[in-house]
Design an enzyme around this catalytic site. Structure first.
Site, PDB file in Angstrom:
ATOM      1  N   HIS A  63      38.167 -14.073  31.645  1.00 17.70           N
ATOM      2  CA  HIS A  63      39.300 -14.582  32.432  1.00 17.70           C
ATOM      3  C   HIS A  63      40.497 -13.669  32.215  1.00 17.70           C
ATOM      4  O   HIS A  63      40.948 -13.471  31.089  1.00 17.70           O
ATOM      5  CB  HIS A  63      39.644 -16.014  32.013  1.00 17.70           C
ATOM      6  CG  HIS A  63      40.811 -16.567  32.779  1.00 17.70           C
ATOM      7  ND1 HIS A  63      40.754 -16.797  34.125  1.00 17.70           N
ATOM      8  CD2 HIS A  63      42.071 -16.901  32.395  1.00 17.70           C
ATOM      9  CE1 HIS A  63      41.917 -17.266  34.545  1.00 17.70           C
ATOM     10  NE2 HIS A  63      42.736 -17.330  33.506  1.00 17.70           N
TER      11      HIS A  63
ATOM     12  N   ASP B 225      44.291 -12.849  33.186  1.00 13.81           N
ATOM     13  CA  ASP B 225      45.586 -13.234  33.750  1.00 13.81           C
ATOM     14  C   ASP B 225      46.388 -11.990  34.130  1.00 13.81           C
ATOM     15  O   ASP B 225      46.667 -11.159  33.254  1.00 13.81           O
ATOM     16  CB  ASP B 225      46.395 -14.052  32.735  1.00 13.81           C
ATOM     17  CG  ASP B 225      45.782 -15.408  32.466  1.00 13.81           C
ATOM     18  OD1 ASP B 225      45.490 -16.123  33.438  1.00 13.81           O
ATOM     19  OD2 ASP B 225      45.601 -15.749  31.275  1.00 13.81           O
TER      20      ASP B 225
ATOM     21  N   ASP C 264      41.314 -21.988  36.001  1.00 12.30           N
ATOM     22  CA  ASP C 264      42.477 -22.089  35.117  1.00 12.30           C
ATOM     23  C   ASP C 264      43.726 -22.692  35.732  1.00 12.30           C
ATOM     24  O   ASP C 264      44.650 -23.040  34.993  1.00 12.30           O
ATOM     25  CB  ASP C 264      42.806 -20.713  34.521  1.00 12.30           C
ATOM     26  CG  ASP C 264      43.647 -20.816  33.246  1.00 12.30           C
ATOM     27  OD1 ASP C 264      43.532 -21.852  32.545  1.00 12.30           O
ATOM     28  OD2 ASP C 264      44.416 -19.883  32.951  1.00 12.30           O
TER      29      ASP C 264
ATOM     30  N   HIS D  94      48.536 -18.089  38.571  1.00 11.43           N
ATOM     31  CA  HIS D  94      48.807 -19.420  38.013  1.00 11.43           C
ATOM     32  C   HIS D  94      49.617 -19.410  36.718  1.00 11.43           C
ATOM     33  O   HIS D  94      49.822 -20.494  36.128  1.00 11.43           O
ATOM     34  CB  HIS D  94      47.485 -20.179  37.798  1.00 11.43           C
ATOM     35  CG  HIS D  94      46.497 -19.429  36.949  1.00 11.43           C
ATOM     36  ND1 HIS D  94      45.544 -18.596  37.491  1.00 11.43           N
ATOM     37  CD2 HIS D  94      46.308 -19.387  35.613  1.00 11.43           C
ATOM     38  CE1 HIS D  94      44.815 -18.075  36.523  1.00 11.43           C
ATOM     39  NE2 HIS D  94      45.252 -18.544  35.364  1.00 11.43           N
TER      40      HIS D  94
END
Length: 1081
Positions: free
Chosen positions: A125, A127, A239, A511
């Site tokens: 994941h 970001d 997420d 997000h």
């Protein structure tokens, strides 16, 4: 004979005269002087009689079948509002919510053990900014993950990987060799590397607008298809902190048929598991067909990390994370799989898999193998692969376990379960609604981030609005360049500027960006990127406007047009530029970025008032002169606001000339009234009419502002709204509506979490200076506190602009001690709605019913009843609806009957222990914008799950979120046409052009024009007068003159699949609420 007055008579006369003088002075001082003594109304009347305005009202009627009156939900569809009512929201051991697993003996060792397929899905994941900037993450971690991925997937022929964030993949790809690119092509073609979602980022789903979500999805999908020739089939959204009902629609119409979500309320997961509904078809409330439905998988445990994905026991799952990197805390406790421990280890993992599978109806589960920024060390690839291969070999050799474990992708998983879709193992369940608010554990609600860092939420809305407007105008310029056979010189620079702007706005949809939940220095990096997008969009808009107005006769690079609204730095809000009228004439250029005729008053800032305004027909235009204050009571002597009427065709451009003159212009100096102050400083040369300051006068008499349609009353003591009055058929209808500002005090709030000590308390301190500015075109009330500037304006327009109150707030949280405070704007009305019930929009696309949280019976847990608002929220009873339009995303709630409140900022000293590691203390002065309307039904219809706004509300929202774009230039050349009118006939009122933009390949070569159209839903039963739209076909052909028949095709949302060729631009077919996409070659 001369009469002589006696002494006593003279005394009486003098006494009476003195008394009358005192009374007159008293009445004048207190504002109680009868209107017969006031010249303001007479001046207004004379001015309007001498300068009558002309308004266009062509009328619009609702076609049968377009509006909606039925808001019922089929009985077999799970409504998330009803689901909440039957959910157990209690927490149990360690503050966790309960998941109803089967007993271990039955799940793993029962007599009727069914075969189980387990698909291990390696992932990382990533970001694009959070604790580090997007550049830092890429340079320190992401590029190594991708480098290692190619090497290790080439080595381990049965290992797989999935990738979601195209922003990173695109950047890495640009620097790779031909050999590496060929190897990646092979991985994608074989299915071992799956691109999931395919958007630029994994967007937040609470605060984002669907316009920008579609835009970043098109950017990602176009690049993926051009690079690999594939179309993503599954969305991977693990997420975001709660999930919107809009995203499933966008994913489905982008060509995806499956989706995975993670963060929904753990209590809700428990209820879905109990009803065997962790997999369902997500259906739109408003849709009666199955064409919009998408299969959704809910990850059952708290997080997507491998400590939370193998089964219910996170401590056991943690034992199967084999990453062992020197210097990391887990280095000493990781135990690789050996001959000595494999029997016990495999048994523990097998039992977790079986317990997880007991939550589903079929015999397949997938287990994500990854976490944030995993696989950045090459050793981890070997550690995870080699240990899991040992476990797979052992577990698959146990016939009594009936298990098959293998590496795979999300696509592999959905293929397997759809093989059982028609059997009883996979009953089809349908669900409508959304999953807000979110709670992970300890009854902590992630409702704070709806309002965190409003400066950036407002900033992104302005960038989105400007970028959309510039894309449309640029596309029109391209089309007319071909039609006129004139070179569009800016075309060489525009693609790069637009691509950069799209990418930077796309990053901010992440997000942890638009949510306001990143480190403070990372937020500044986002803001710098937003400013670049903001400026790039303006460069393109100015050049496109100049080309269209001059037919390319004036070099449009650089453009002579300057933006009227600018940002000096990324830390400052947008500011109006000061325009200087000249003898030769300064030209103002107004561009309408919507598909509807815009008739409205606009305002600009000027440095003189001795000038005339001429419109595109070169007729003189009257204008109102308003003061600009340099302090609470002092008027600037060199800067003024002027207000004048404009009417602009759909996507049209109108120009106005400001030319200095020696005679009296057609202008009206507004009237200024000051309350709660003994001074009002106005230069003697300024002609503003003024009333003496009212410091202790009759402050019980309400301040009244009105036009021909509505009136509003305000309290003089604080300048806040107190009453709404509607005028119709010589009658008035009064709605009690009070506006106030309060604040919550934190007892544990942070960037994500909202946790107040109790009800909101007073935020306003002291007595404000209240200013009333009155004129023929608009009237407004301004309240100036030490820490808050609050403004309410009413336009004197007979159309829709005159049916709403325009509200602005500017809050400075550093002037007073507002640490650990969360201020709100609260509206209290006489609306008799069900306590705690209201409606909010979802991403600007649709509207959903909200109600108090089931656990909050005493209305004590305020944080549980907050919901995200992107553009609009309203409360209603059986007769009346009160709507607040918002120019930025907020958290909102209706805590009492007739209440509606919006959180406008947050300053928090402490971290809420969700990973950020710091509070929120970088607040900036933010101008937030709203519009307030009241509407009445002609028929009463009950609705609680979903509804639509009125058609009027849809159009009014365009005034706020898609304002007229203003430019200016001191160059007044005859080469510049007075206007540009691409559409003689506006589009129907319910048609909204989501986007019209040029598609570019990786080398920035032109690849067609994208046109995305949404036919908005609207509720029956509301008046439709004041709408200036025809009820005709959706004809956009004039925007593309010279386009050949057969060169237009209807496609999927992101243009990867052709649905229909040879589409007729003169009559586009778009059903209510649907979004349709087209490509014009």
């Amino acid at each position: 004979m001369r009469l002589r007055m006696k002494f006593r008579h003279r005394v009486v006369v003098m006494s009476v005269a003195g008394t009358l003088a005192v009374v007159y002075l008293f009445l004048m001082y207190t504002g109680l002087l009868p209107k017969i003594f006031s010249s303001h109304e007479d001046k207004l009347k004379k001015f309007m009689d001498k300068n009558p305005l002309s308004f266009s009202f062509k009328g619009w009627k609702v076609n049968a079948g377009q509006c909606r009156a039925d808001f019922s939900v089929p009985k077999d569809v799970i409504a998330t509002q009803d689901l909440a009512e039957r959910t157990d929201f209690n927490t149990y051991v360690n503050g966790l919510y309960n998941l109803p697993h089967a007993e271990l003996k039955d799940a793993a060792y029962g007599p009727n053990l069914r075969p189980l397929s387990v698909i291990i899905v390696p992932h990382s994941h990533l970001d694009p900014g959070w604790l580090e900037t997007v550049d830092e993450y890429y340079n320190r971690k992401v590029k190594f993950i991708l480098d290692h991925m190619v090497r290790k997937l080439h080595l381990y022929q049965d290992m797989t990987f999935i990738w979601a964030e195209i922003i990173f993949f695109h950047r890495w790809w640009e620097s790779q060799s031909k050999l590496i690119k060929e190897q990646v092509h092979d991985l994608v073609k074989s299915g071992r590397l799956e691109i999931v979602s395919g958007g630029w980022v994994m967007p937040d789903e609470a605060s984002t607008h669907y316009i920008s979500v579609i835009d970043q999805l098109i950017e990602g999908h176009q690049w993926v298809f051009e690079t690999f020739g594939i179309k993503p089939s599954s969305s991977w959204s693990i997420d975001p902190f709660g999930h919107s009902g809009t995203m499933p629609y966008l994913w489905k119409h982008s060509g995806m048929s499956n989706m995975v979500i993670g963060r929904i309320h753990q209590g809700t997961k428990g209820r879905l598991a109990l009803e065997k509904s962790l997999e369902f078809y997500w259906k739109q409330y408003w849709s009666s067909s199955n064409s919009d439905d998408i299969l959704c998988h809910v990850m059952p445990y708290m997080l997507y990390s491998l400590h939370h994905t193998c089964g219910p026991d996170k401590f056991i799952c943690a034992m199967f994370d084999f990453r062992k990197i020197p210097g990391e805390p887990e280095f000493s406790i990781i135990q690789p799989i050996t001959k000595e421990n494999i029997v016990n280890k495999a048994k523990e993992l097998y039992e977790q898999y079986r317990l997880k599978s007991s939550l589903f109806t079929h015999g397949t589960i997938f287990v994500p193998l990854g976490d944030d920024f995993r696989y950045d060390h090459i050793e981890e690839w070997d550690q995870q692969y080699e240990n899991y291969k040992k476990l797979m070999k052992y577990m698959n050799s146990k016939p009594e376990w009936k298990i098959n474990v293998k590496f795979g992708t999300i696509n592999d998983y959905f293929k397997e379960i759809k093989n059982t879709e028609m059997s009883s193992l996979f009953p089809k369940r349908e669900l409508s609604g959304d999953f807000f608010p979110y709670s992970d554990h300890d009854k902590a609600y992630w409702t704070g981030y709806f309002s965190t860092r409003p400066f950036d939420k407002r900033f992104s809305r302005e960038v989105e609005t400007r970028l959309r407007a510039s894309e449309i105008l640029h596309s029109i310029a391209l089309a007319y360049s071909d039609y006129w056979n004139v070179k569009y010189k800016f075309l060489q620079r525009a693609p790069r500027l637009l691509k950069e702007a799209r990418d930077n706005l796309g990053i901010f949809l992440h997000h942890d960006a638009i949510t306001g939940t990143s480190k403070a220095y990372v937020v500044e990096d986002y803001e710098e990127k937003l400013l670049l997008a903001y400026d790039n969009a303006m460069h393109v808009m100015g050049s496109a406007a100049q080309f269209l107005l001059t037919k390319g006769k004036l070099d449009n690079d650089p453009s002579i047009l300057e933006p009227e609204l600018t940002r000096a730095t990324y830390k400052q809000s947008s500011m109006h530029q000061k325009i200087s009228p000249t003898k030769e004439g300064t030209r103002i250029v107004l561009y309408n970025p919507t598909s509807h005729l815009r008739s409205e008053f606009v305002e600009v800032i000027v440095d003189s008032v001795e000038f005339q305004i001429k419109d595109s027909k070169r007729k003189e235009v009257p204008f109102q002169i308003n003061p600009v204050f340099v302090s609470g009571t002092e008027v600037d002597r060199t800067v003024f606001e002027i207000v004048f009427l404009t009417e602009i065709s759909a996507f049209g451009i109108e120009t106005y000339i400001l030319q200095t003159i020696n005679r009296t212009p057609k202008s009206f100096w507004s009237k200024i009234t000051i309350y709660n102050s003994e001074e009002l400083i106005i230069g003697p040369e300024l002609k503003f009419e003024q009333e003496r300051p009212r410091h202790r006068g009759n402050l019980n008499e309400a301040i009244l502002i009105e036009n021909s349609q509505i009136a509003a009353e305000f309290k003089p003591i604080n300048g806040l709204l107190d009453k709404w009055i509607e005028k119709a058929d010589n009658k008035t209808k009064v709605t009690k509506i009070m506006l106030d500002f309060k604040q919550y005090t934190s007892r544990g709030s942070g960037a994500y979490i909202f946790l107040p000590t109790g009800p909101a308390t007073n935020m306003l301190q002291g007595t404000p200076v209240v200013r009333v500015i009155e004129g023929p075109f608009c009237t407004e009330v301004q309240s100036v506190y030490v820490h808050l500037y609050h403004r309410v304006r009413l336009y004197h327009h007979p159309g829709l602009q005159g049916r709403q109150l325009f509200i602005q707030n500017a809050l400075n949280m550093f002037v007073l001690n507002m640490r650990d405070r969360e201020p709100i704007m609260r509206i209290l009305t006489s609306i008799n709605n069900e306590k705690g019930s209201f409606f909010t929009d979802e991403n600007g696309f649709q509207f959903i019913g909200r109600k108090r949280h089931p656990t909050d019976e005493q209305y004590q847990s305020i944080e549980r009843s907050y919901y995200p608002v992107t553009t609009m929220a309203f409360i209603e009873d059986g007769k009346t609806r009160v709507t607040v339009h918002t120019g930025q995303a907020h958290g909102a709630a209706s805590l009492e009957r007739g209440w509606l409140e919006f959180m406008i900022d947050r300053q928090l000293l402490y971290d809420d222990e969700r990973g950020l590691g710091e509070g929120i203390s970088d607040n900036k002065l933010t101008m937030t914008k709203y519009m307030l309307t009241i509407e009445h039904y002609d028929t009463s219809t009950f609705e609680d799950k979903f509804t639509f706004p009125s058609m009027q509300a849809n159009i009014i929202n365009e005034f706020l979120n898609h304002p007229i774009q203003k430019m200016y230039t001191p160059i007044n050349s005859e080469i510049v046409s007075p206007n540009f009118v691409p559409l003689k006939q506006p589009l129907p009122c319910d048609i909204f052009v989501v986007g019209m933009k040029s598609l570019y390949k990786a080398d920035l070569s032109f690849n067609g024009t994208s046109l995305v159209i949404h036919r908005k839903g609207f509720r029956c039963g509301y008046p439709s007068d004041g709408l200036q739209c025809p009820s005709t076909n959706v004809n956009v052909a004039p925007l593309f003159p010279g386009v050949l028949k057969g060169s237009v095709r209807e496609t999927s949302l992101t243009h990867l699949t052709t649905k229909q060729s040879k589409v007729n631009l003169e009559n586009l077919q778009v059903p209510p609420m649907e979004i349709k996409s087209f490509v014009i070659s």
